[in-house]
Scaffold this active site. Structure first.
Site, short mmCIF file in Angstrom:
data_model
loop_
_atom_site.label_atom_id
_atom_site.label_comp_id
_atom_site.label_asym_id
_atom_site.label_seq_id
_atom_site.Cartn_x
_atom_site.Cartn_y
_atom_site.Cartn_z
N GLY A 85 73.56 15.00 19.79
CA GLY A 85 72.72 15.16 18.62
C GLY A 85 72.83 16.70 18.16
N GLU A 151 70.80 17.40 29.18
CA GLU A 151 69.52 17.77 28.67
C GLU A 151 68.61 18.64 29.42
OE1 GLU A 151 71.09 14.22 26.28
OE2 GLU A 151 70.72 14.55 28.53
#
Length: 367
Positions: A85, A151
């Site tokens: 993203g 992440e």
């Protein structure tokens, strides 16, 4: 002769204009025989997802579910299926939740899709790229495939359903991948269970053409099995027993203790990697994966949404994105600074329910 030349030039200009306008679209939808074809079309940004893309994907996928025999999704260019993203936007307190809401709805739909969903994960496939592929029925890796859930390095947790699919991988491999962000390539992606088939990248065009002519699941299965190449030994094979042992621990501190006992090149490298990650993210990730092992995909996405929304309001996620992707000084100042400072109250604060009107609602919700 002159007239013909002018006419040709006009046609060429018209076709160039059409090509340029199609390039400006960040996601392309085409029909080929019995298949709906999706192309993530931001090759310069490694096809990373933005709100515009995920907002278009949901209605198109829902429409095709009742019209097509299958859906094929791929990335434009040679480098990436989807590098994740667009986190520079996702750190915004308003735009972030809006993006996550739309993205997680797409992940949820892929996970419950009624017709075969085939992801050609050729090239870099990270974070949100796994959300666009791993929940579907078929995931085709190539020699160019490289997957990772990185992440914890930017102050977030492995989201997009990471808390669902990672704890379901064999021998605690998902906990290892989710906490360390380690990368897997090529046939290793099949060995790990993240991809279902391995096909040479040179054969993807041919595979896509033949898949589009399939009329049912049996034909799709048979075709993919014909193209599939047998996997080789897993590159992590020598350390699988260590991964299984170390990442079975119930706390990050205990994982570190177990790694220190192993004392080989892999454990030294893994300890160093964990030391570079956001301490808060490590504890949040472990909690999310432990809980996700018992939850449905929808419940996992709702849990991740709470964490992601809180991450946009707290220090670490914006700071991680600043240090790694904006200023690129690679020197994030985490708060809390150490694992010892990340107490249970801090971790649980991320998982608490949001106000009812702010909770993640799915498109098929009866509420």
């Amino acid at each position: 002769m002159f007239k013909v030349s002018v006419k040709f030039t006009r046609t060429a200009a018209h076709s160039l204009k059409r090509t340029m306008s199609s390039q400006e679209q960040d996601v392309l939808f085409e029909t080929l025989n019995n298949a709906g074809i999706i192309t993530l079309n931001r090759p310069k940004a490694l096809n990373s997802l933005n709100y515009s893309m995920v907002a278009k994907l949901l209605p198109q996928l829902r429409e095709w579910e009742n019209q097509k025999t299958l859906v094929i999704i791929k990335g434009a260019g040679e480098k990436a299926f989807c590098a994740g993203g667009d986190v520079k936007v996702a750190i915004d307190k308003v735009e972030g939740p809006r993006f996550f809401n739309a993205e997680y709805n797409v992940n949820y739909l892929i996970g419950k899709y009624k017709i075969p969903y085939v992801a050609l994960i050729n090239g870099i496939t990270m974070g949100g790229g796994l959300g666009m592929s791993v929940h579907g029925r078929y995931r085709i890796a190539t020699e160019k495939t490289m997957i990772a859930m990185p992440e914890t390095k930017i102050g977030l947790i492995p989201d997009v359903g990471g808390s669902y699919f990672l704890p379901r991988l064999q021998v605690n491999l998902g906990l290892y991948l989710g906490l360390t962000g380690d990368r897997l390539k090529g046939k290793d992606v099949v060995k790990s269970g993240i991809a279902t088939h391995f096909v040479s990248s040179k054969r993807l065009y041919e595979l896509e053409m033949l898949l589009s002519r399939c009329t049912n699941n049996v034909e799709i299965d048979n075709l993919l099995n014909k193209f599939n190449e047998p996997s080789e030994e897993f590159s992590l094979a020598d350390n699988i027993k260590h991964i299984n042992y170390c990442f079975a621990a119930s706390t990050i501190e205990e994982i570190i203790e177990r790694l220190e006992k192993v004392q080989n090149d892999w454990s030294v490298k893994t300890l160093k990697t964990l030391g570079q990650m956001c301490p808060g993210s490590l504890k949040l990730t472990l909690r999310a994966l432990q809980r996700g092992a018992q939850l449905s995909l929808g419940q996992c996405l709702q849990m991740e949404y709470r964490v992601a929304c809180r991450a946009t309001e707290n220090h670490d996620f914006p700071e991680g994105v600043r240090a790694l992707l904006i200023d690129k000084d690679n020197n994030p100042q985490w708060k809390p600074k150490t694992l010892a400072e990340v107490d249970d109250d801090y971790v649980e604060s991320y998982f608490k329910k949001l106000p009812q009107d702010k909770e993640l609602q799915f498109f098929d919700s009866k509420l």
